[in-house]
Design an enzyme around this catalytic site. Structure first.
Site, PDB file in Angstrom:
ATOM      1  N   GLY A  48      -9.761  -0.106   0.784  1.00 54.02           N
ATOM      2  CA  GLY A  48     -10.244   1.253   1.013  1.00 54.02           C
ATOM      3  C   GLY A  48     -11.046   1.883  -0.112  1.00 54.02           C
ATOM      4  O   GLY A  48     -11.898   2.727   0.131  1.00 54.02           O
ATOM      5  N   GLU A 102      -7.753   5.039  -5.958  1.00 51.52           N
ATOM      6  CA  GLU A 102      -7.329   4.938  -4.556  1.00 51.52           C
ATOM      7  C   GLU A 102      -8.290   5.676  -3.646  1.00 51.52           C
ATOM      8  O   GLU A 102      -8.927   6.649  -4.063  1.00 51.52           O
ATOM      9  CB  GLU A 102      -5.938   5.562  -4.398  1.00 51.52           C
ATOM     10  CG  GLU A 102      -4.795   4.568  -4.435  1.00 51.52           C
ATOM     11  CD  GLU A 102      -4.630   3.811  -3.125  1.00 51.52           C
ATOM     12  OE1 GLU A 102      -5.612   3.651  -2.385  1.00 51.52           O
ATOM     13  OE2 GLU A 102      -3.502   3.369  -2.850  1.00 51.52           O
ATOM     14  N   ASP A 103      -8.362   5.255  -2.395  1.00 55.00           N
ATOM     15  CA  ASP A 103      -9.121   6.009  -1.400  1.00 55.00           C
ATOM     16  C   ASP A 103      -8.318   7.227  -0.948  1.00 55.00           C
ATOM     17  O   ASP A 103      -8.831   8.331  -0.860  1.00 55.00           O
ATOM     18  CB  ASP A 103      -9.488   5.119  -0.196  1.00 55.00           C
ATOM     19  CG  ASP A 103      -8.283   4.384   0.383  1.00 55.00           C
ATOM     20  OD1 ASP A 103      -7.177   4.413  -0.215  1.00 55.00           O
ATOM     21  OD2 ASP A 103      -8.439   3.763   1.446  1.00 55.00           O
ATOM     22  N   ASP A 106      -1.196   9.086   0.968  1.00 56.14           N
ATOM     23  CA  ASP A 106      -0.594   9.645   2.178  1.00 56.14           C
ATOM     24  C   ASP A 106       0.877   9.952   1.854  1.00 56.14           C
ATOM     25  O   ASP A 106       1.191  10.990   1.283  1.00 56.14           O
ATOM     26  CB  ASP A 106      -0.771   8.593   3.282  1.00 56.14           C
ATOM     27  CG  ASP A 106      -0.432   9.096   4.677  1.00 56.14           C
ATOM     28  OD1 ASP A 106       0.602   9.748   4.831  1.00 56.14           O
ATOM     29  OD2 ASP A 106      -1.183   8.815   5.620  1.00 56.14           O
ATOM     30  N   LYS A 134      -3.236  13.710   1.025  1.00 57.93           N
ATOM     31  CA  LYS A 134      -2.630  14.490   2.109  1.00 57.93           C
ATOM     32  C   LYS A 134      -1.352  15.110   1.544  1.00 57.93           C
ATOM     33  O   LYS A 134      -0.280  14.499   1.627  1.00 57.93           O
ATOM     34  CB  LYS A 134      -2.279  13.579   3.288  1.00 57.93           C
ATOM     35  CG  LYS A 134      -3.469  12.963   4.017  1.00 57.93           C
ATOM     36  CD  LYS A 134      -2.995  12.074   5.166  1.00 57.93           C
ATOM     37  CE  LYS A 134      -4.133  11.407   5.887  1.00 57.93           C
ATOM     38  NZ  LYS A 134      -3.669  10.402   6.872  1.00 57.93           N
ATOM     39  N   PHE A 156      -5.655  11.622  10.563  1.00 53.40           N
ATOM     40  CA  PHE A 156      -6.163  10.291  10.270  1.00 53.40           C
ATOM     41  C   PHE A 156      -7.661  10.353  10.007  1.00 53.40           C
ATOM     42  O   PHE A 156      -8.410  10.971  10.761  1.00 53.40           O
ATOM     43  CB  PHE A 156      -5.866   9.331  11.418  1.00 53.40           C
ATOM     44  CG  PHE A 156      -6.126   7.910  11.032  1.00 53.40           C
ATOM     45  CD1 PHE A 156      -5.236   7.227  10.215  1.00 53.40           C
ATOM     46  CD2 PHE A 156      -7.285   7.274  11.439  1.00 53.40           C
ATOM     47  CE1 PHE A 156      -5.495   5.918   9.818  1.00 53.40           C
ATOM     48  CE2 PHE A 156      -7.545   5.965  11.051  1.00 53.40           C
ATOM     49  CZ  PHE A 156      -6.647   5.292  10.244  1.00 53.40           C
ATOM     50  N   ARG A 169     -15.373   1.277   7.838  1.00 51.88           N
ATOM     51  CA  ARG A 169     -15.405   1.344   6.374  1.00 51.88           C
ATOM     52  C   ARG A 169     -16.816   1.584   5.835  1.00 51.88           C
ATOM     53  O   ARG A 169     -17.005   2.092   4.737  1.00 51.88           O
ATOM     54  CB  ARG A 169     -14.887   0.037   5.753  1.00 51.88           C
ATOM     55  CG  ARG A 169     -13.419  -0.225   5.984  1.00 51.88           C
ATOM     56  CD  ARG A 169     -12.943  -1.347   5.065  1.00 51.88           C
ATOM     57  NE  ARG A 169     -11.674  -1.909   5.481  1.00 51.88           N
ATOM     58  CZ  ARG A 169     -10.488  -1.396   5.162  1.00 51.88           C
ATOM     59  NH1 ARG A 169     -10.402  -0.310   4.433  1.00 51.88           N
ATOM     60  NH2 ARG A 169      -9.381  -1.973   5.567  1.00 51.88           N
TER      61      ARG A 169
HETATM   62  P1  XMP Z   1       0.771   5.723   1.622  1.00 57.80           P
HETATM   63  O1  XMP Z   1       1.471   6.338   2.803  1.00 57.80           O
HETATM   64  O2  XMP Z   1       1.502   4.536   1.085  1.00 57.80           O
HETATM   65  O3  XMP Z   1      -0.573   5.196   2.259  1.00 57.80           O
HETATM   66  O4  XMP Z   1       0.438   6.754   0.574  1.00 57.80           O
HETATM   67  C1  XMP Z   1      -1.620   4.871   1.481  1.00 57.80           C
HETATM   68  C2  XMP Z   1      -2.486   3.875   2.182  1.00 57.80           C
HETATM   69  O5  XMP Z   1      -2.439   4.042   3.610  1.00 57.80           O
HETATM   70  C3  XMP Z   1      -3.716   4.007   4.151  1.00 57.80           C
HETATM   71  N1  XMP Z   1      -3.998   5.291   4.811  1.00 57.80           N
HETATM   72  C4  XMP Z   1      -5.060   5.552   5.568  1.00 57.80           C
HETATM   73  N2  XMP Z   1      -6.102   4.792   5.889  1.00 57.80           N
HETATM   74  N3  XMP Z   1      -7.004   6.599   7.120  1.00 57.80           N
HETATM   75  C5  XMP Z   1      -7.081   5.327   6.689  1.00 57.80           C
HETATM   76  O6  XMP Z   1      -8.044   4.654   6.980  1.00 57.80           O
HETATM   77  C6  XMP Z   1      -5.982   7.422   6.829  1.00 57.80           C
HETATM   78  O7  XMP Z   1      -5.970   8.581   7.243  1.00 57.80           O
HETATM   79  C7  XMP Z   1      -4.953   6.866   6.008  1.00 57.80           C
HETATM   80  N4  XMP Z   1      -3.800   7.375   5.511  1.00 57.80           N
HETATM   81  C8  XMP Z   1      -3.245   6.375   4.801  1.00 57.80           C
HETATM   82  C9  XMP Z   1      -4.651   3.717   3.009  1.00 57.80           C
HETATM   83  O8  XMP Z   1      -4.922   2.356   2.974  1.00 57.80           O
HETATM   84  C10 XMP Z   1      -3.907   4.102   1.779  1.00 57.80           C
HETATM   85  O9  XMP Z   1      -4.224   3.321   0.651  1.00 57.80           O
HETATM   86 MG    MG Z   2      -5.887   2.175   0.366  1.00 61.27          MG
END
Ligand code: XMP
Ligand code: MG
Length: 181
Positions: A48, A102-103, A106, A134, A156, A169
């Site tokens: 990402g 990081e992208d 969440d 988020k 999302f 992507r």
């Molecule tokens: P966590 O929950 O571990 O998630 O913080 C982080 C990873 O989950 C993916 N992620 C997303 N990917 N749209 C996406 O394309 C989203 O809205 C989204 N939310 C979480 C992402 O890979 C991130 O590194």
């Molecule tokens: Mg990611």
């Protein structure tokens, strides 16, 4: 284009590329000040972060090293919180200044895991730079999360490195899933 369709989901524009680039430039300026004479190691989290990493690093003028890791944990449109493994973590992080790129953050589970893995090597410091956060999804505060591009709602998103089922992507802008009404 303000609305796009990826497989079964409709998405609408959330952040335009111009806006992303402006914010990235500001974060770059801040990093150049904070990391002067420290030769940090930027570690991008694949897949990402690849576009954000590229645009961010073009703004960095301090001497630095660059690497990538891959963490497999995420399926579909919901964060599983189950981390499998991190691949490709550099092994020479002792007493270095690390910036994880990081992208999106969440729940924060992915980041917690990566930070713990990196800290095993006793680096001088660990900070996180994430394009998106988020805040309402975050399970616990992450002290290391110092640089955030945009805080977004619990929705999302795709584009600019982020995917839906592997697609999207390559989009220049970031889109959010439209809610069915
Ligand atoms: P966590 O929950 O571990 O998630 O913080 C982080 C990873 O989950 C993916 N992620 C997303 N990917 N749209 C996406 O394309 C989203 O809205 C989204 N939310 C979480 C992402 O890979 C991130 O590194
Ligand atoms: Mg990611």
């Amino acid at each position: 284009m303000n609305t796009i369709q990826i497989e079964d989901k409709a998405f609408e524009i959330l952040l335009e590329n111009d806006n992303i680039c402006k914010r990235t430039r500001l974060i770059g300026i801040q990093l150049n000040v904070d990391y002067e004479n420290r030769c940090p190691i930027f570690i991008g989290v694949l897949n990402g972060s690849f576009l954000f990493m590229a645009d961010l690093l073009k703004e960095i003028t301090v001497s630095c090293e660059v690497g990538f890791i891959k963490v497999s944990s995420y399926e579909g449109a919901e964060s599983s919180g189950k981390i499998k493994q991190a691949f490709g973590l550099p092994t020479d992080l002792f007493e270095r200044d690390i910036i994880i790129v990081e992208d999106i953050v969440d729940t924060g589970f992915t980041l917690d895991y990566i930070i713990a893995e990196i800290k095993k090597q006793e680096p001088a410091s660990v900070k996180v730079c994430s394009l998106l956060l988020k805040p309402k999804a975050l399970k616990a505060p992450i002290e290391e999360l110092e640089y955030v591009g945009f805080e977004i709602a619990n929705e999302f998103v795709v584009g600019y490195g982020l995917d839906y089922n592997g697609l999207g992507r390559n989009l220049k802008d970031i889109y959010r899933a439209k809610t069915v009404s």
